[in-house]
Write an enzyme that holds these catalytic residues in place. Structure first.
Site, short mmCIF file in Angstrom:
data_model
loop_
_atom_site.label_atom_id
_atom_site.label_comp_id
_atom_site.label_asym_id
_atom_site.label_seq_id
_atom_site.Cartn_x
_atom_site.Cartn_y
_atom_site.Cartn_z
N ALA B 95 5.87 -9.30 -0.29
CA ALA B 95 5.84 -10.13 0.92
C ALA B 95 4.49 -10.79 1.06
O ALA B 95 3.50 -10.31 0.53
CB ALA B 95 6.13 -9.28 2.14
N GLY B 97 1.79 -11.83 3.92
CA GLY B 97 1.48 -11.61 5.33
C GLY B 97 0.31 -12.46 5.73
O GLY B 97 -0.26 -13.19 4.92
N GLY B 98 -0.05 -12.37 6.98
CA GLY B 98 -1.16 -13.15 7.51
C GLY B 98 -2.47 -12.81 6.83
O GLY B 98 -3.31 -13.66 6.60
N THR B 101 -1.41 -10.22 0.71
CA THR B 101 -0.14 -10.23 0.03
C THR B 101 0.23 -8.80 -0.31
O THR B 101 -0.64 -8.01 -0.70
CB THR B 101 -0.25 -11.06 -1.26
OG1 THR B 101 -0.79 -12.34 -0.91
CG2 THR B 101 1.10 -11.26 -1.91
N VAL B 102 1.50 -8.50 -0.15
CA VAL B 102 1.94 -7.14 -0.47
C VAL B 102 2.69 -7.18 -1.81
O VAL B 102 3.57 -8.02 -2.01
CB VAL B 102 2.86 -6.58 0.62
CG1 VAL B 102 3.18 -5.12 0.32
CG2 VAL B 102 2.23 -6.72 1.99
N LYS B 117 -1.13 -3.55 -0.67
CA LYS B 117 -1.48 -4.71 0.16
C LYS B 117 -2.88 -5.15 -0.20
O LYS B 117 -3.83 -4.39 -0.04
CB LYS B 117 -1.40 -4.33 1.63
CG LYS B 117 -1.70 -5.49 2.55
CD LYS B 117 -1.18 -5.20 3.94
CE LYS B 117 -1.20 -6.47 4.78
NZ LYS B 117 -0.27 -6.39 5.90
N ASP B 216 0.01 -4.75 16.01
CA ASP B 216 0.87 -5.79 15.44
C ASP B 216 2.29 -5.25 15.26
O ASP B 216 2.87 -5.37 14.20
CB ASP B 216 0.28 -6.27 14.12
CG ASP B 216 0.93 -7.55 13.62
OD1 ASP B 216 1.53 -8.26 14.46
OD2 ASP B 216 0.85 -7.83 12.41
#
Lengths: 227, 821
Positions: B95, B97-98, B101-102, B117, B216
């Site tokens: 994925a 993300g803000g 990257t994962v 991550k 979050d």
């Protein structure tokens, strides 16, 4: 007695265990691993006990805790700075946070305990720095002295045209008139805490801290100018 | 400088510094006055302040505090498969993300798949790095089945153009077969979804206890694995990057912000650095809303960013019902409380939110929501349906008694809605009650006790151990004692009730104060109980304090006021202080009219019309007649059939007793016919009409007809169970009067004397009903042949009546007339 003993054991431990992330390994750094952390955390923590006493309103605990934290900070400040690349300054906030993590069981003392700890730790930080400045001055006069990492920090202060020792004197005077202002300066200046953090630790509102910080700063400047 | 002087300096400075520079002079003119020294000092400090505020001023700028300047270097590359990061071998991107990257990566030893991550923002100083390490340590210490475990944190170097960047990374437990909570929830029942969120609360609370906020929480961070276990990812990850002064990572794109804004608490949106656990509670509330409806509480579709922020900051959230009308109110209350804009009003912690979610699942009363007695009552009845069915009216009365505690409670609920201790006490109170009632719900009732007997036994057990069980909270013990006393009273066990209420009164007086609604209400209950035990004068004493509080305007809660007034009126009447009692009844009726809402109008009318009955029994026939006529003119009474017919009944009785028997008979016959038309044969109140009719027939010398009528309602009375004591008394009265008219004096005397005793047992010796029985009994005694006994009884009665009504009253005259025969 207990405290001193705990301190000695801990110092030995700290010496033998480099902070993992600070040993540069190129191109990859050695990662930090929880298991090693746990080994270190498993030590008995008299600081935890002291913070608990402090939280329950036992002022005698503050002095003991101070002694403990002072030793810890002096050790780590020297160590950390030794590993630091030149030009990077010491971050006091991180330092006291780390001291907290090392000395206290965060699960036990909680938020409130942490703030109590930070207040004491920042005072200790101030003493580490001013004591060092004083020692430096004395030794300079005596001549011939090996340079240690904390010198960099003291020089950084003095580079900004500020005599740490006179500031310390003036701050003592201010604290006598208004203890809270003294605390604010300590947290902001010697602890490197933001206005918001200071407000949280002292349990007063942010705008109040802001105004009083300005007052304290003006007063100190006025005072030091007069000397 | 002394402290007093300094505090003036400080105050002047603080006020002035908050003003625009051009307004400071005026302020100082005003505040310093003639104190030139003070003014000089403050002005000097203000000057210092202005000079220090200038850009470039270095004084007290801590080298310890300054962060390395410049923006963070950002790495926008992506790691190719098979690249190595520390101990890991990258497989693929999972994925974006803000903040980073994962990847799915494989760890070498132990060999396993992890989620890796890699942050996009480099740490380029050792201090920032140390900070990262510190935070990472905290994260590593989180070990909870609902939190994806952080396995390792580290930094690795990449080369980006000219720069060597050190990018932090986390290795996390890879959630197997992960779906987001909302994807997973789509196909599940409401209960399952609620339980899922409760599990999330549990994990979040665990993190909070260890001093970490998630910051979050959103469906993308709440994953459910293949086994259906909830796993929270990225716990506290927003902080390690030293981003505490910038809530959003610099590399976050506007789209990503929008995806997250909806879940952010107002204080987080306001970039308030002082966040606490309640910010996560808010986010959980929003997730709950989404989980239940598939939508978000605020409508931001198609709006521009500034407008969105405004919407989130000011608009009313939408309601669950807008999307799914089948969702129960309770869930709305929970959502409401979780996403309150003012965090003070939210659940104080995730565990409180969780507790309420579970209460919802178990059908228990919630901490959230309107804590009305009616609501709690409904829940209790629902939970104890079996007990209510088994023990019928008694259990219902008991529950009502418990909730009716109620009045004091509801009031204190309003006043102390924010007191957590109070909420806890209420919860304990309900728990106590539930325990009390629980055995009655059990399916295998082994012992042969009737439900009422079982309940009584449980009550006495509970009462016996109250003090010990709640020794740390005497206030709560007292309230429970009050509840137990009330329950005893509902069961008619007045001596036990009295003992408990007396204890409760003393304890409550000590802990909550004499004027507390709860204390006063206990006094009212004790008064009533004493009244029911026939100890009217003690009842009057018990009610003195509540009455005084009302007069002083200290209690204004209508139900308590009404309860005090009516109880005291009853007590005074029982002690023969009839005029005072009438005054209180009037005041009571008036009070209802003034203070109770429209839907209680029926009650006001009832009280007003019962005044007719009071006047009648006090022998004030003329007044009774005229106020009856007055009422019958009134629109609201005319529309209320039951009240109107009751007034006609009272009026007939007044006519019969003042000697206008013929008129009375015609009136009551007409009224009875109408009663039959409106309420039918089966309505039990018909008996009251028949009894008045029998009285009239007896007075008209139509003993046979009266007797026949009495037989009619006697047989019917045996068929139906008439629970109302006063009406069964009235029937006894009519029976005695009819028997007397027929010349069956011995029978009449037995019935009437028995009636007098029964009436005494729950009123007092001087209550009008008691005296009415004694009058008829004396006549039966005399006519039955015991002349002397009868006359002695009449003389005694005359004395009593004189005390109650004065020597000139119609009642005294009636007795005199009989004595002269």
């Amino acid at each position: 007695m207990d405290v001193a003993c705990g301190l000695r054991c801990r110092s030995a431990l700290v010496h033998s265990t480099p902070i993992p992330a600070l040993a540069p390994v190129a191109p990859f750094r050695r990662p930090w691993q929880p298991s090693r952390l746990y080994a270190r955390m498993a030590q008995p923590k008299s600081a935890t006990y002291l913070v608990q006493r402090l939280t329950t309103g036992d002022p005698a605990a503050a002095q003991e805790l101070f002694t403990l934290v002072y030793g810890e900070l002096k050790q780590t400040a020297q160590q950390l700075l030794a590993g630091e690349r030149r030009g990077h300054t010491l971050q006091a906030t991180a330092l006291v946070h780390e001291a907290f993590l090392r000395l206290c069981d965060a699960d036990v003392v909680g938020y409130q305990g942490r703030d109590h700890f930070l207040r004491t730790a920042v005072t200790a930080m101030r003493h580490v720095l001013t004591d060092h400045a004083r020692a430096r001055r004395a030794e300079k006069r005596a001549g011939g002295r090996e340079r240690v990492p904390l010198d960099d920090v003291v020089e950084e202060f003095e580079r900004r045209a500020l005599d740490l020792l006179s500031l310390d004197e003036a701050l003592k005077e201010l604290s006598q008139i208004d203890e809270e202002l003294g605390r604010i300066v300590e947290l902001r200046y010697f602890g490197g805490f933001t206005i918001d953090d200071t407000a949280r630790i002292l349990e007063i509102s942010t705008p109040t801290v802001e105004r009083r910080w300005r007052l304290a700063r003006s007063w100190l400047h006025d005072r030091l100018k007069g000397k | 400088m002394d402290r007093a002087r300094w505090s003036r300096v400080r105050e002047a400075f603080e006020r002035a510094v908050a003003l625009e520079p051009d307004r400071r002079r005026a302020y100082l003119d005003e505040s310093c006055g003639d104190d030139a020294e003070l003014r000089t000092l403050v002005e000097r400090l203000l000057e210092e302040d202005s000079s220090l505020d200038r850009v470039g001023a270095e004084f007290l700028k801590s080298p310890l505090h300054e962060r390395d300047t410049g923006s963070y270097p950002v790495w926008s590359g992506e790691l190719a498969p098979h690249s190595r990061v520390g101990n890991y071998c990258i497989e693929r991107v999972l994925a974006w993300g803000g903040m980073g990257t994962v990847y799915v990566a494989e760890q070498e030893a132990p060999r396993r798949k992890v989620a890796l991550k890699v942050m996009r923002t480099g740490t380029h100083s050792a201090t920032a790095l140390r900070r990262f390490q510190y935070e990472a340590e905290c994260l590593g210490r989180l070990r909870h089945p609902g939190i994806a475990q952080i396995l390792e944190a580290g930094v690795f170097e990449v080369r980006s153009g000219e720069l060597d960047l050190e990018l932090p990374y986390f290795a996390m437990e890879l959630v197997d077969g992960a779906q987001t909570i909302s994807e997973f929830g789509r196909e599940r029942s409401v209960e399952e979804r609620v339980r899922l969120l409760a599990a999330a609360c549990d994990a979040v609370h665990y993190g909070h206890q260890r001093g970490l906020l998630h910051r979050d929480l959103k469906p993308a961070n709440l994953l459910v694995d293949a086994a259906g276990t909830l796993k929270i990812i990225d716990f506290g990850v927003a902080r390690p990057l030293d981003l505490d002064e910038e809530p959003l990572a610099p590399s976050t794109t506007p789209g990503q912000i929008l995806g997250t804004l909806q879940y952010m608490s107002p204080e987080q949106l306001a970039a308030d650095a002082d966040l606490d656990t309640r910010t996560d509670v808010y986010s959980l509330g929003v997730v709950l809303f989404e989980l239940l409806t598939g939508r978000l509480p605020f409508d931001i579709d198609g709006k521009a960013l500034p407008e969105i922020v405004r919407t989130l900051g000011a608009a009313e959230p939408r309601k669950l019902r807008d999307f799914d009308p089948a969702l129960p109110d309770e869930l709305q209350w929970i959502v409401d409380r979780a996403i309150r804009r003012d965090r003070e009003e939210r659940y104080p912690s995730a565990s409180e939110l969780r507790a309420d979610l579970l209460r919802f699942v178990h059908g228990e009363p919630l901490a959230a929501g309107p804590p009305t007695a009616a609501y709690r009552f409904r829940v209790l009845v629902r939970q104890h349906r079996k007990a209510v069915v088994a023990a019928g009216a008694v259990a219902l009365a008991l529950l009502l008694g418990i909730v009716g505690l109620g009045y004091g409670w509801v009031q204190s609920t309003r006043a102390e809605a924010r007191s957590a201790r109070r909420a806890e006490q209420q919860r304990l109170l309900f728990e106590f009650m539930r325990e009390l009632l629980a055995p009655m719900d059990a399916d295998d009732e082994n012992d042969a006790d009737t439900p009422v007997a079982a309940l009584t036994r449980r009550l006495s057990e509970a009462a016996a151990k109250l003090d010990r069980a709640y020794s740390d909270d005497p206030e709560l013990a007292a309230e429970l004692r009050h509840a137990v006393g009330g329950a005893y009273a509902s069961l008619g066990l007045t001596s036990q009730a009295e003992a408990q209420l007396r204890l409760a009164l003393v304890q409550l007086g000590k802990t909550r104060g004499e004027d507390d609604p709860e204390t006063l209400l206990t006094g009212v209950r004790l008064g009533r109980t004493l009244l029911a035990r026939g100890r009217a004068s003690e009842a009057i004493d018990a009610l003195v304090a509540p009455l005084r509080a009302i007069r002083a305007g200290k209690i204004t809660d209508p139900p308590i006021v009404a309860g005090v007034l009516s109880s005291q009126a009853d007590a005074l009447e029982s002690c023969g202080r009839w005029p005072e009692s009438r005054e209180l009844r009037r005041e009571h009726a008036h009070y209802y009219r003034q203070h109770l809402s429209k839907d209680r109008e029926g009650n006001a009318i009832r009280l007003e019309t019962e005044m007719v009955w009071t006047l009648l029994t006090h022998g004030l026939y003329d007044e009774a007649m005229s106020s009856a006529n007055e009422f019958l003119q009134r629109e609201d009474v005319r529309k209320n059939d039951r009240r109107r017919l009751a007034i006609l009944r009272f009026q007939s009785a007044a006519l019969a007793r003042s000697g206008r028997t013929e008129e009375a008979y015609n009136l009551i016959r007409a009224a009875y016919d109408e009663h039959l038309k409106v309420f039918g044969e089966r309505d039990i109140r018909g008996l009251l009409f028949l009894s008045v009719m029998a009285e009239c027939l007896a007075g008209l010398g139509r003993g046979e007809e009266a007797w026949a009528m009495v037989q009619r309602f006697e047989s019917r009375r045996r068929r139906d169970t008439v629970g109302i004591r006063s009406s069964s008394l009235q029937i006894t009265y009519a029976y005695g009067v009819a028997a007397r008219a027929l010349g069956r004096h011995a029978e009449a005397h037995t019935a009437l004397a028995d009636g007098a005793q029964r009436a005494k047992s729950f009123t007092g010796d001087l209550h009008p009903i008691v005296l009415a029985f004694e009058f008829q009994a004396a006549l039966a005694q005399r006519d039955g042949g015991d002349l002397e006994g009868g006359r002695a009884a009449l003389r005694k009665l005359r004395e009593a009546l004189e005390r109650c009504t004065g020597a000139q009253s119609s009642l005294v005259r009636t007795v005199d007339a009989e004595l002269s025969k």
